[in-house]
Each structure stands twice: as structure tokens, then as C-alpha cells.
Design a protein around this motif. Structure first.
Motif, mmCIF file in Angstrom:
data_model
loop_
_atom_site.group_PDB
_atom_site.id
_atom_site.type_symbol
_atom_site.label_atom_id
_atom_site.label_comp_id
_atom_site.label_asym_id
_atom_site.label_seq_id
_atom_site.Cartn_x
_atom_site.Cartn_y
_atom_site.Cartn_z
ATOM 1 N N ARG A 232 5.713 -5.017 3.684
ATOM 2 C CA ARG A 232 5.712 -6.414 4.123
ATOM 3 C C ARG A 232 4.841 -7.310 3.248
ATOM 4 N N TYR A 233 3.753 -6.725 2.696
ATOM 5 C CA TYR A 233 2.884 -7.526 1.827
ATOM 6 C C TYR A 233 3.612 -7.873 0.527
ATOM 7 N N PHE A 234 4.317 -6.878 -0.003
ATOM 8 C CA PHE A 234 5.017 -7.117 -1.275
ATOM 9 C C PHE A 234 6.125 -8.147 -1.098
ATOM 10 N N LEU A 235 6.846 -8.015 0.027
ATOM 11 C CA LEU A 235 7.911 -8.985 0.260
ATOM 12 C C LEU A 235 7.317 -10.384 0.462
ATOM 13 N N GLY A 236 6.279 -10.462 1.295
ATOM 14 C CA GLY A 236 5.630 -11.752 1.566
ATOM 15 C C GLY A 236 5.147 -12.388 0.275
ATOM 16 N N ASN A 237 4.557 -11.570 -0.568
ATOM 17 C CA ASN A 237 4.049 -12.053 -1.845
ATOM 18 C C ASN A 237 5.183 -12.630 -2.714
ATOM 19 N N MET A 238 6.291 -11.904 -2.784
ATOM 20 C CA MET A 238 7.419 -12.385 -3.607
ATOM 21 C C MET A 238 8.000 -13.670 -3.047
ATOM 22 N N LEU A 239 8.090 -13.747 -1.716
ATOM 23 C CA LEU A 239 8.677 -14.944 -1.108
ATOM 24 C C LEU A 239 7.767 -16.146 -1.300
ATOM 25 N N GLN A 240 6.450 -15.891 -1.271
ATOM 26 C CA GLN A 240 5.522 -17.012 -1.478
ATOM 27 C C GLN A 240 5.543 -17.486 -2.926
ATOM 28 N N GLU A 241 5.714 -16.519 -3.840
ATOM 29 C CA GLU A 241 5.750 -16.899 -5.255
ATOM 30 C C GLU A 241 7.032 -17.626 -5.640
ATOM 31 N N HIS A 242 8.124 -17.317 -4.935
ATOM 32 C CA HIS A 242 9.421 -17.939 -5.268
ATOM 33 C C HIS A 242 10.060 -18.580 -4.051
ATOM 34 N N PRO A 243 9.455 -19.635 -3.524
ATOM 35 C CA PRO A 243 10.000 -20.233 -2.296
ATOM 36 C C PRO A 243 11.374 -20.874 -2.525
ATOM 37 N N GLU A 244 11.722 -21.147 -3.791
ATOM 38 C CA GLU A 244 12.987 -21.825 -4.075
ATOM 39 C C GLU A 244 14.162 -20.843 -4.104
ATOM 40 N N ARG A 245 13.850 -19.565 -4.163
ATOM 41 C CA ARG A 245 14.896 -18.564 -4.340
ATOM 42 C C ARG A 245 15.605 -18.244 -3.026
ATOM 43 N N LYS A 246 16.943 -18.208 -3.055
ATOM 44 C CA LYS A 246 17.694 -17.806 -1.866
ATOM 45 C C LYS A 246 17.677 -16.279 -1.824
ATOM 46 N N THR A 247 17.030 -15.730 -0.799
ATOM 47 C CA THR A 247 16.792 -14.287 -0.764
ATOM 48 C C THR A 247 17.415 -13.644 0.468
ATOM 49 N N LEU A 248 18.144 -12.576 0.247
ATOM 50 C CA LEU A 248 18.747 -11.826 1.349
ATOM 51 C C LEU A 248 18.049 -10.470 1.425
ATOM 52 N N VAL A 249 17.457 -10.179 2.592
ATOM 53 C CA VAL A 249 16.659 -8.958 2.744
ATOM 54 C C VAL A 249 17.373 -7.993 3.685
ATOM 55 N N PHE A 250 17.653 -6.785 3.212
ATOM 56 C CA PHE A 250 18.317 -5.804 4.077
ATOM 57 C C PHE A 250 17.319 -4.814 4.667
ATOM 58 N N VAL A 251 17.417 -4.618 5.982
ATOM 59 C CA VAL A 251 16.585 -3.627 6.660
ATOM 60 C C VAL A 251 17.490 -2.651 7.407
ATOM 61 N N ARG A 252 16.896 -1.517 7.830
ATOM 62 C CA ARG A 252 17.718 -0.475 8.423
ATOM 63 C C ARG A 252 18.171 -0.777 9.852
ATOM 64 N N THR A 253 17.312 -1.367 10.661
ATOM 65 C CA THR A 253 17.677 -1.543 12.077
ATOM 66 C C THR A 253 17.405 -2.969 12.569
ATOM 67 N N LYS A 254 18.007 -3.284 13.718
ATOM 68 C CA LYS A 254 17.823 -4.605 14.334
ATOM 69 C C LYS A 254 16.343 -4.817 14.670
ATOM 70 N N VAL A 255 15.713 -3.747 15.199
ATOM 71 C CA VAL A 255 14.304 -3.859 15.589
ATOM 72 C C VAL A 255 13.440 -4.135 14.364
ATOM 73 N N ARG A 256 13.740 -3.447 13.269
ATOM 74 C CA ARG A 256 12.961 -3.675 12.050
ATOM 75 C C ARG A 256 13.179 -5.102 11.520
ATOM 76 N N ALA A 257 14.365 -5.644 11.725
ATOM 77 C CA ALA A 257 14.635 -7.018 11.288
ATOM 78 C C ALA A 257 13.700 -7.978 12.022
ATOM 79 N N GLU A 258 13.613 -7.836 13.341
ATOM 80 C CA GLU A 258 12.766 -8.738 14.125
ATOM 81 C C GLU A 258 11.294 -8.522 13.812
ATOM 82 N N ARG A 259 10.909 -7.248 13.634
ATOM 83 C CA ARG A 259 9.500 -6.975 13.327
ATOM 84 C C ARG A 259 9.103 -7.556 11.979
#
Ligand code: ADP
Ligand code: MG
Length: 418
Positions: A232-259
């Protein structure tokens, strides 16, 4: 060869040009003539190469010509797709290319009321786009009749013929005339599924474009080793560095998506989710917000991996590794659509190494590894501050309760002293 020179009706050419398509893509160039000749086709071409129009264009032409000669009622073409979103998207392509033809279309899928769908069907449609569950319900209730069917299309064919759907599809075949044209489209196929597909048709023509590398060449994809609790830190870091980028993130389960969404919230990063537990309306709203770019980060489960065509997705993140090489190809294939370029990055934790080995083997070559030095790894982890709103609130509430209890006790004591 330009679309202008194709033996298809002028109305369709007009709509193609309105879409901004000048010449056919490879798969369109190869598949359209065979489909126009009425042949069965199994077409395998990479993600984002225009497979939808490769079947929509010739089907519209065939049906338009037939309707010009004589009017006949009943569904003539059935297109099946695995998810609501994909069915709706295919319907949109039919609508935009059929504008100047006599061909009508309709879409049925689960998650919404049946009645409006039934009403539309009662008016009579030529092309029906459907997800298997709802289709099966309406066929058994007698609202969908397939006895006039001439063309059957399975989009994402390997998925449609896989375990989850195959029984519904085999049952459905009993309602469809045996003399029909059958078309299979997908970016991936296995030997087993290919045999199954062939068993459903008489004499298929197989069309395969660039079979060696299943990942489209305009997608740059890499992998980084990141432990589960650090992802989550790595993803957060990338999203903060590139707020202009349209990013699609795939996770394994519905619960993990919400978490993951809550974890990003705590880092001050906004994201939305889409998965099977959400209401259809919310699913459509999320998709729309992401499509328009009002929301830049969409966290999704595999329901969005197949076929979804969102323009300008810059970046796909496999936050969790998918469980098959096919799924990997479909997930990263949400970027780099048409002529666009795209990037994908997968996070792999120690417990996912086995999955990675399987994916690498099945892709035919390992995914490029992104080296992260120990120092950089630690720095990224430390750079993120999570504000824990929930806990703060709990602490404040607890403090308020304690204060009240203290006041009460004090006042009791005072009373006692009196
Ligand atoms: P696939 O099903 O192969 O993954 P799609 O049918 O979803 O791909 O098409 C991917 C994108 O390419 C869409 O946005 C579509 O509008 C665009 N496209 C399709 N055909 C052409 C063409 N001939 N020229 C330019 N763009 C095209
Ligand atoms: Mg497709």
C-alpha cells in the motif's frame, strides 16, 4: 485497404468514419471478409486491437442487407459477453455503427430489473447482447426466443467456454438452430478451450494475429518484488507522484479492494472501487467517472479485466498477482488500447512467487524485473504517513466517555460529602 473500399453498405461506412476509423486493424482486415462470407471464425488477437468492430461491422452489413430485402421478426444475432459492463460496451459499438442501418439492438444483463428489458424485447430486436445468467433466465421464461438465430458470437470466448459458464452455454445451444454462423473472439485461448470451441461449430476458420507474445507490443510491463504489508505504501507513493495518471489497480478480492481504498484514504489519496458486491448503479457510476477522468484511480477485481475499453488508461497496477497468465494478459491489456501506449507494473510478494513462476512460464518469457535497492525500498516505506482517522475518533470518543464518568464520580462525591 481503406474502409471506403469495403463491400459494405454506405451507411455503415459513414458511421465508421464518424468513429474516426480510417483503415481496418489487422484483425478487422483478416476477419471481416470471412464473416461476410458466412464462415465460422475463431479469431485470436491481442487486447485493444479492435476485435469488437471486427465482428460488429460485417454482422451489421449482413443483417442490414437481409432487412432491406425482406422484413422478418426475431433475434438474428446473439452476442454473449461475461460481464454487465462489457455487454453494455459492445451494445454501444452496435448503436454507433448501426445508426444508418435498419438493424436494431438491445442489451440484457443481471443486476437490474428485468421488466424494462422484457418490454424492449417484446418490441422485437435484431441483435441481442447478453450476459449468460440473465439470458438464461429470460430464455427459460420465454421472453427471449432464439429459433430465428443466424449468428452467434462469443466475445472473450475462452472465458465464456470456461468452467463457470460452459453449462449455461451448452444448455443454450439447444435453443439455437444448428445451421448458424458462430464467431469466437478472444485475446487468449488454451488448447483445451480451442477443442471445445471447435466442437460447437462445423468448419471454423482460425485467424490468429501475433500469437507469440500475447501482450500487445504497445504495453510496457514490469514487475517489482514488494512484500504484502508494504504494497500500500508503494502504491500510495506512485499515485502521489503521478496524480495526473489514469491508473487501474487490480486486486484479488472484493474485501481487499475496499481495504486498499481505506488505506489510500488514510494516505490522503482518493480512489474508487468496482467489484461484484456493488450495486449495478454504483458499478456504472464508477466506470463512468473513471472513463471521463473525473476519478483517476480505480481499484477493481477481475470483473473489469475482460474486454473493458476505457480510453487513456496510462497505468495498470497488479497490486495482487492474477492467478493465471491469461488473466495477466487481460489485466495489462486495459492499457495501450488501439494506438495508445501503456504501462503496467505488477507487485509480487514472497507468497506469490509460485504464481509468478507459472505466469512467466506461460507467457513464454519472464516479465521484466524492476530493481529496487534496499535503501529506496526503505525510503518509500518511510515516506508515507498514514493518518489514522478511525483510531483518532475512537481515542477522542473514549476520552469523552472517561471525562463524563469522571465528572459523574466527582459530583457523586460532592453530594456524599454534603
Ligand atoms: P479488443 O476487443 O481487441 O480488445 P476493442 O474492440 O475494445 O479491442 O477496441 C479497442 C479500441 O480501438 C477501441 O477504443 C476502438 O474504438 C478502437 N478501434 C477499433 N477499430 C479501430 C480502427 N479501425 N481504427 C482506429 N481505432 C479503432
Ligand atoms: Mg474485446
Amino acid at each position: 485497404m481503406k474502409f471506403e473500399e469495403y463491400p459494405i453498405s454506405d451507411g455503415i461506412k459513414k458511421s465508421i468514419s464518424k468513429q474516426g476509423f480510417k483503415k481496418p486493424t489487422d484483425i478487422q482486415y483478416k476477419a471481416i471478409p470471412n464473416i461476410l462470407r458466412g464462415e465460422d471464425v475463431l479469431a485470436i488477437a491481442q487486447t485493444g486491437t479492435g476485435k469488437t468492430a471486427a465482428f460488429v461491422i460485417p454482422i451489421l452489413h449482413l443483417l442490414h442487407i437481409k432487412k432491406t430485402v425482406r422484413k422478418s421478426k426475431g433475434i438474428k444475432c446473439l452476442v454473449m459477453a461475461p460481464t454487465h459492463e462489457l455487454a453494455l460496451q459492445i451494445h454501444e459499438v452496435f448503436i454507433s455503427l448501426a445508426k444508418h442501418t435498419k438493424v436494431s439492438s438491445s442489451c440484457i444483463h443481471g443486476g437490474v430489473d428485468q421488466d424494462p428489458q422484457k418490454e424492449k424485447l417484446a418490441e422485437g430486436v435484431d441483435v441481442l447482447i447478453a450476459t449468460p445468467g440473465r439470458l438464461f433466465d429470460l430464455v427459460s421464461q420465454g421472453d427471449v426466443k432464439l429459433d430465428k438465430l443466424e449468428i452467434l458470437v462469443l466475445d472473450e470466448a475462452d472465458h465464456m467456454l470456461d468452467l463457470g459458464f460452459i453449462k449455461d452455454i451448452q444448455d443454450l445451444m439447444r435453443h439455437i438452430p444448428p445451421h448458424r454462423q458462430t464467431l469466437f473472439f478472444s485475446a487468449t485461448i488454451t488448447e483445451k478451450i480451442k477443442k471445445l470451441a471447435y466442437s460447437l461449430v462445423t468448419n471454423p476458420i482460425r485467424i490468429q494475429i501475433s500469437p507469440k507474445d500475447p501482450v500487445a507490443k504497445n504495453i510496457e510491463h514490469a514487475l517489482a518484488f514488494i512484500e504484502m504489508e508494504d504494497k500500500r505504501y508503494f502504491l500510495g507513493n506512485m499515485l502521489q507522484e503521478h496524480p495526473e495518471r489514469k491508473t487501474l489497480v487490480f486486486v484479488r478480492t472484493k474485501v481487499r479492494a475496499e481495504r486498499l481504498k481505506s488505506a489510500l484514504d488514510r494516505q490522503g489519496v482518493e480512489a474508487i472501487t468496482i467489484h461484484g458486491d456493488k450495486e449495478q448503479k454504483q458499478r456504472e457510476e464508477s466506470m463512468q467517472a473513471f472513463r471521463k477522468g473525473d476519478q483517476k484511480t480505480l481499484i477493481a477485481t477481475d470483473i473489469s479485466a475482460r474486454g473493458i475499453d476505457v480510453p487513456n488508461v496510462d497505468f495498470v497496477v497488479n497490486y495482487d498477482l492474477p492467478d493465471s497468465a491469461e488473466q495477466y494478459v487481460h489485466r495489462v491489456g486495459r492499457t495501450g488500447r488501439g494506438r495508445e501506449k501503456g504501462q503496467a507494473l505488477s507487485f509480487c510478494a514472497t507468497e506469490e512467487l509460485e504464481l509468478l513462476e507459472e505466469i512467466d512460464t506461460n507467457l513464454g518469457k519472464p516479465i521484466a524485473r524492476m530493481e529496487i535497492s534496499k535503501k529506496d525500498y526503505q525510503m518509500t516505506k518511510n515516506s508515507i504517513v498514514e493518518k489514522n482517522e478511525d483510531n483518532w475518533q475512537k481515542l477522542l470518543d473514549a476520552a469523552a466517555i472517561e471525562q463524563k464518568a469522571y465528572e459523574k464520580m466527582k459530583s457523586k462525591r460532592r453530594k456524599g460529602k454534603k
